[in-house]
Enzyme design. Structure first.
Site, PDB file in Angstrom:
ATOM      1  N   ARG A  29       5.334  -7.982 -35.506  1.00 58.14           N
ATOM      2  CA  ARG A  29       5.905  -7.032 -34.743  1.00 58.14           C
ATOM      3  C   ARG A  29       6.640  -7.951 -33.650  1.00 58.14           C
ATOM      4  O   ARG A  29       6.304  -9.016 -33.236  1.00 58.14           O
ATOM      5  CB  ARG A  29       4.731  -6.277 -33.840  1.00 58.14           C
ATOM      6  N   ASP A  30       7.891  -7.154 -33.266  1.00 52.44           N
ATOM      7  CA  ASP A  30       8.726  -8.104 -32.430  1.00 52.44           C
ATOM      8  C   ASP A  30       8.066  -8.016 -31.025  1.00 52.44           C
ATOM      9  O   ASP A  30       7.561  -7.059 -30.407  1.00 52.44           O
ATOM     10  CB  ASP A  30      10.175  -7.088 -32.304  1.00 52.44           C
ATOM     11  N   ILE A  31       8.114  -9.067 -30.311  1.00 53.85           N
ATOM     12  CA  ILE A  31       7.586  -9.500 -28.984  1.00 53.85           C
ATOM     13  C   ILE A  31       8.288  -8.696 -27.935  1.00 53.85           C
ATOM     14  O   ILE A  31       7.582  -8.364 -26.716  1.00 53.85           O
ATOM     15  CB  ILE A  31       7.698 -10.819 -28.345  1.00 53.85           C
ATOM     16  N   VAL A  96      17.529 -16.060 -32.338  1.00 51.35           N
ATOM     17  CA  VAL A  96      16.541 -16.938 -33.078  1.00 51.35           C
ATOM     18  C   VAL A  96      17.232 -17.307 -34.349  1.00 51.35           C
ATOM     19  O   VAL A  96      17.620 -16.410 -35.259  1.00 51.35           O
ATOM     20  CB  VAL A  96      15.023 -16.357 -33.401  1.00 51.35           C
ATOM     21  N   HIS A 100      16.405 -13.222 -39.985  1.00 51.11           N
ATOM     22  CA  HIS A 100      15.327 -12.027 -39.819  1.00 51.11           C
ATOM     23  C   HIS A 100      15.967 -10.701 -39.768  1.00 51.11           C
ATOM     24  O   HIS A 100      17.042 -10.523 -39.412  1.00 51.11           O
ATOM     25  CB  HIS A 100      14.368 -12.071 -38.427  1.00 51.11           C
ATOM     26  N   HIS A 102      15.500  -7.075 -38.674  1.00 54.24           N
ATOM     27  CA  HIS A 102      14.905  -5.920 -37.742  1.00 54.24           C
ATOM     28  C   HIS A 102      14.563  -4.635 -38.332  1.00 54.24           C
ATOM     29  O   HIS A 102      15.449  -4.134 -39.048  1.00 54.24           O
ATOM     30  CB  HIS A 102      15.521  -5.652 -36.677  1.00 54.24           C
TER      31      HIS A 102
HETATM   32  P1  DGP Z   1      17.783 -11.491 -32.646  1.00 52.17           P
HETATM   33  O1  DGP Z   1      18.442 -11.032 -31.320  1.00 52.17           O
HETATM   34  O2  DGP Z   1      18.309 -10.771 -33.855  1.00 52.17           O
HETATM   35  O3  DGP Z   1      17.810 -13.124 -32.959  1.00 52.17           O
HETATM   36  O4  DGP Z   1      16.360 -11.147 -32.441  1.00 52.17           O
HETATM   37  C1  DGP Z   1      15.336 -11.972 -32.027  1.00 52.17           C
HETATM   38  C2  DGP Z   1      14.172 -11.219 -31.794  1.00 52.17           C
HETATM   39  O5  DGP Z   1      12.841 -11.978 -32.146  1.00 52.17           O
HETATM   40  C3  DGP Z   1      14.263 -10.514 -30.627  1.00 52.17           C
HETATM   41  O6  DGP Z   1      14.214  -9.129 -30.713  1.00 52.17           O
HETATM   42  C4  DGP Z   1      12.918 -11.025 -29.769  1.00 52.17           C
HETATM   43  C5  DGP Z   1      11.948 -11.455 -30.844  1.00 52.17           C
HETATM   44  N1  DGP Z   1      11.288 -12.580 -30.822  1.00 52.17           N
HETATM   45  C6  DGP Z   1      11.646 -13.677 -30.013  1.00 52.17           C
HETATM   46  N2  DGP Z   1      10.554 -14.571 -29.944  1.00 52.17           N
HETATM   47  C7  DGP Z   1       9.531 -14.001 -30.538  1.00 52.17           C
HETATM   48  C8  DGP Z   1       8.123 -14.693 -30.580  1.00 52.17           C
HETATM   49  O7  DGP Z   1       7.679 -15.476 -30.244  1.00 52.17           O
HETATM   50  N3  DGP Z   1       7.309 -13.581 -31.167  1.00 52.17           N
HETATM   51  C9  DGP Z   1       7.799 -12.398 -31.761  1.00 52.17           C
HETATM   52  N4  DGP Z   1       6.849 -11.394 -32.314  1.00 52.17           N
HETATM   53  N5  DGP Z   1       9.156 -12.070 -31.538  1.00 52.17           N
HETATM   54  C10 DGP Z   1       9.941 -12.808 -30.947  1.00 52.17           C
END
Ligand code: DGP
Length: 114
Positions: A29-31, A96, A100, A102
């Site tokens: 799950r996205d944070i 990041v 990945h 979404h």
């Molecule tokens: P993007 O903008 O496409 O690079 O998406 C990166 C996503 O990653 C963003 O929606 C927030 C999520 N995210 C960043 N750090 C973490 C983390 O440490 N844990 C989780 N679960 N999600 C994270």
């Protein structure tokens, strides 16, 4: 593995709310969820962006999409509809640099996304 936060999640060094994993992929799950369901699916292999994927990654990328459909089904959003997104590089909002996908759903999603 990789020095990004997602590489550390893939290796188990950092915890996440994992909803699916196998030998090559992890989904969690996205944070910072942008929809009631917001799951990220990543390859364990640290490919920085979609631009860095090579023909040898073709099967892995196909399995990434199939895993997205699987987690959407598990999350109960498959029938109602969901969106899959790969942001590639900063201009598209990638923050990041570990590839990945979404998976977003659970609310109406506008198109075009803006
Ligand atoms: P993007 O903008 O496409 O690079 O998406 C990166 C996503 O990653 C963003 O929606 C927030 C999520 N995210 C960043 N750090 C973490 C983390 O440490 N844990 C989780 N679960 N999600 C994270």
């Amino acid at each position: 593995m990789s020095d990004t936060i997602f590489g550390k999640i893939a290796s188990g060094e950092i915890s996440a709310d994992v909803v699916y994993e196998d030998e090559d992929l992890v989904a969690f799950r996205d944070i910072s969820p942008q929809a009631p369901t917001h799951i990220l699916v990543i390859p364990r292999k640290p490919i920085p962006t979609l631009n860095d994927a090579s023909p040898e990654d073709a099967e892995l990328l196909g399995r990434l999409l199939l895993a997205a459909a699987k987690v959407a089904q598990q999350a109960g959003i498959a029938e109602g509809g969901y969106r899959t997104v790969i942001n590639c590089n900063a201009g598209a909002g990638q923050t990041v640099f570990h590839l990945h996908l979404h998976v977003l759903g659970g609310r109406p999603l506008q198109w075009p996304p803006g």
